[in-house]
Design a protein around this motif. Structure first.
Motif, short mmCIF file in Angstrom:
data_model
loop_
_atom_site.label_atom_id
_atom_site.label_comp_id
_atom_site.label_asym_id
_atom_site.label_seq_id
_atom_site.Cartn_x
_atom_site.Cartn_y
_atom_site.Cartn_z
N UNK A 40 57.90 -6.71 0.76
CA UNK A 40 57.24 -5.50 1.26
C UNK A 40 56.05 -5.85 2.15
N UNK A 41 55.72 -7.15 2.26
CA UNK A 41 54.62 -7.58 3.13
C UNK A 41 53.37 -8.00 2.39
N UNK A 42 53.47 -8.28 1.09
CA UNK A 42 52.29 -8.64 0.31
C UNK A 42 51.61 -9.91 0.82
N UNK A 43 52.40 -10.96 0.97
CA UNK A 43 51.82 -12.24 1.38
C UNK A 43 51.30 -12.19 2.82
N UNK A 44 52.01 -11.46 3.68
CA UNK A 44 51.53 -11.29 5.05
C UNK A 44 50.18 -10.60 5.06
N UNK A 45 50.05 -9.57 4.23
CA UNK A 45 48.80 -8.83 4.12
C UNK A 45 47.70 -9.73 3.55
N UNK A 70 48.68 0.69 -0.71
CA UNK A 70 48.59 0.18 0.66
C UNK A 70 49.95 0.36 1.30
N UNK A 71 50.06 1.31 2.21
CA UNK A 71 51.35 1.56 2.86
C UNK A 71 51.50 0.64 4.06
N UNK A 72 52.49 -0.23 4.01
CA UNK A 72 52.75 -1.17 5.10
C UNK A 72 53.61 -0.46 6.14
N UNK A 73 53.01 -0.14 7.27
CA UNK A 73 53.68 0.66 8.31
C UNK A 73 54.03 -0.21 9.51
N UNK A 74 54.84 0.34 10.42
CA UNK A 74 55.13 -0.41 11.65
C UNK A 74 54.12 -0.01 12.73
N UNK A 75 54.21 -0.66 13.88
CA UNK A 75 53.20 -0.50 14.93
C UNK A 75 53.23 0.87 15.60
N UNK A 125 53.26 -0.90 -0.46
CA UNK A 125 54.46 -0.09 -0.45
C UNK A 125 55.05 -0.12 0.96
N UNK A 126 56.28 -0.55 1.07
CA UNK A 126 56.92 -0.63 2.40
C UNK A 126 57.24 0.75 2.93
N UNK A 127 56.73 1.03 4.13
CA UNK A 127 56.98 2.33 4.77
C UNK A 127 57.47 2.13 6.20
N UNK A 128 58.36 1.18 6.40
CA UNK A 128 58.96 0.94 7.71
C UNK A 128 60.39 0.47 7.53
N UNK A 129 61.20 0.71 8.54
CA UNK A 129 62.59 0.24 8.55
C UNK A 129 62.70 -0.99 9.44
N UNK A 130 63.41 -2.00 8.97
CA UNK A 130 63.67 -3.20 9.76
C UNK A 130 64.90 -3.88 9.16
N UNK A 131 66.04 -3.82 9.86
CA UNK A 131 67.27 -4.41 9.31
C UNK A 131 67.17 -5.92 9.10
N UNK A 132 66.19 -6.56 9.74
CA UNK A 132 66.05 -8.01 9.61
C UNK A 132 65.26 -8.42 8.36
N UNK A 133 64.61 -7.42 7.72
CA UNK A 133 63.85 -7.71 6.51
C UNK A 133 64.54 -7.01 5.35
N UNK A 134 65.13 -7.78 4.47
CA UNK A 134 65.96 -7.25 3.39
C UNK A 134 65.08 -6.59 2.33
N UNK A 135 65.42 -5.36 1.98
CA UNK A 135 64.75 -4.70 0.85
C UNK A 135 65.52 -5.02 -0.41
N UNK A 157 64.99 1.45 1.96
CA UNK A 157 63.55 1.66 1.95
C UNK A 157 63.25 3.02 1.35
N UNK A 158 62.62 3.02 0.20
CA UNK A 158 62.29 4.27 -0.51
C UNK A 158 60.94 4.05 -1.20
N UNK A 159 59.82 4.40 -0.54
CA UNK A 159 58.49 4.08 -1.08
C UNK A 159 58.21 4.65 -2.47
#
Length: 362
Positions: free
Chosen positions: A11-16, A204-209, A103-113, A118-120
């Motif tokens: 969901x982007x924890x380590x990136x954050x 923390x909602x992880x959103x796209x750009x 909480x992941x709030x973006x769609x990206x087929x390259x990042x496996x949920x 994706x359902x926050x």
């Protein structure tokens, strides 16, 4: 005091975490449980009041408040039963003082949920349920021991058994313990158990750009949920923040401007995490340094003095206090004193956020 960054895998924890701590050590592979042992980092808490104080009391250095963050591996459904190394990961959460759930709030087929979609709200529910189940196990284990001790008439054991049963009854309603009102005595009795669903939480909602302000439908779902449970929501684009964090200061500001941001979203996140922990800042100001000190909301003047040095609390006599508004109006401490705006407070004084202080001690 520290806050743990938790959430489902990928969901982007380590990136954050890396962006917040400007660390490049943590792994970021696209597979579950890439963070095994928790990473730790120290984050400054941005506070524009420091610069305002420095304008009138120029110091040799400025020291902001700091926040300790722990990046904890992804939780999956069944973690409380050991799924996905869940027992080890939950034990790490037990050690922190507050929870920052990404909480992941973006769609990206390259990042496996991990759940395949994706359902926050589902992600929030998975983590909450696992924390409550783990707490129930803790309480179920603790109750027999407390009841045996209570039979001897031990007042502390009797009180402990009563609070354990009260917490069990609340969890049986499928509600986290942070929604259960306990008086200070009950909180003290139960504090040693490290109950996870009792810890304050920040989403923390992880959103796209394309949704940096968090106006999209997925973030709105999280906001509606958070409002019901009395939690705060901070939208962050972890990918963008990681890119900004790697830039030189001049390039960083240029990228912020291009993105329509006045400051990195992580600055707001650090402040929100600070609030979630129940902290506030007071300041000391002089020629050597202007510093923000961290105290719990409700701390008394002697307790605040003890943050600087334990001897200050032991030998506390009084504190001289003024506010930033006083400094900006009168320009210096001598004029503040002459105007009668310098307050002298004793041991019973409860610190206010933003107090500027001089402590006198024996």
């Amino acid at each position: 005091m520290e806050a743990g960054i938790v959430g489902l895998p990928n969901v982007g924890k380590s990136t954050l975490f890396n962006a917040l701590t400007q660390s490049k050590n943590a792994q970021s592979a696209n597979y579950p449980f890439c963070t095994i042992e928790p990473n730790e980092g120290i984050v400054p808490v941005p506070d524009e009041r420091l610069a305002r104080i420095c304008k009138y009391i120029p110091p040799q250095k400025t020291v902001p408040a700091i926040l300790k963050l722990v990046d904890i591996a992804g939780i999956v459904k069944g973690a409380s039963k050991g799924e996905g190394k869940g027992n080890a990961f939950l034990s790490h959460i037990r050690e922190v003082d507050a929870i920052l759930q990404v909480v992941r709030c973006f769609d990206d087929p390259n990042i496996i949920h991990v759940a395949g979609k994706v359902d926050p709200l589902s992600d929030i529910e998975v983590v909450e349920i696992e924390l409550m189940l783990a707490d129930m196990q803790t309480l179920d284990t603790a109750l027999p021991k407390a009841e045996r001790a209570a039979k001897s008439g031990d007042k502390e054991a009797i009180a402990r058994a009563e609070v354990i049963r009260k917490c069990q009854a609340h969890l049986a309603t499928d509600q986290p313990l942070r929604k259960l009102k306990l008086n200070p005595t009950e909180q003290k009795v139960i504090s040693s158990f490290g109950l996870m669903s009792m810890k304050p939480i920040l989403y923390v909602t992880n959103v796209d750009e394309t949704d940096l302000e968090g106006k999209g439908p997925m973030v709105q779902q999280v906001r509606a949920f958070a409002e019901k449970v009395g939690a705060e929501v901070i939208p962050v684009c972890a990918k963008l923040e990681a890119e900004i964090a790697e830039l030189e200061p001049a390039d960083r500001q240029e990228m912020l401007n291009a993105s329509g941001l006045t400051e990195p979203s992580l600055a707001g996140l650090a402040r929100a995490a600070y609030r979630a922990l129940g902290f506030q800042s007071y300041f000391t100001a002089g020629e050597k340094e202007v510093r923000a000190w961290t105290v719990p909301v409700g701390a008394t003047a002697p307790q605040a003095a003890g943050v600087i040095h334990t001897d200050f609390e032991k030998g506390f006599i009084r504190v001289e206090v003024y506010g930033l508004d006083d400094l900006e109006t009168h320009k210096n401490e001598k004029a503040i004193r002459a105007a009668g705006k310098l307050r002298v407070e004793g041991k019973a004084y409860v610190m206010q956020d933003g107090d500027i202080c001089h402590f006198l001690f024996n």
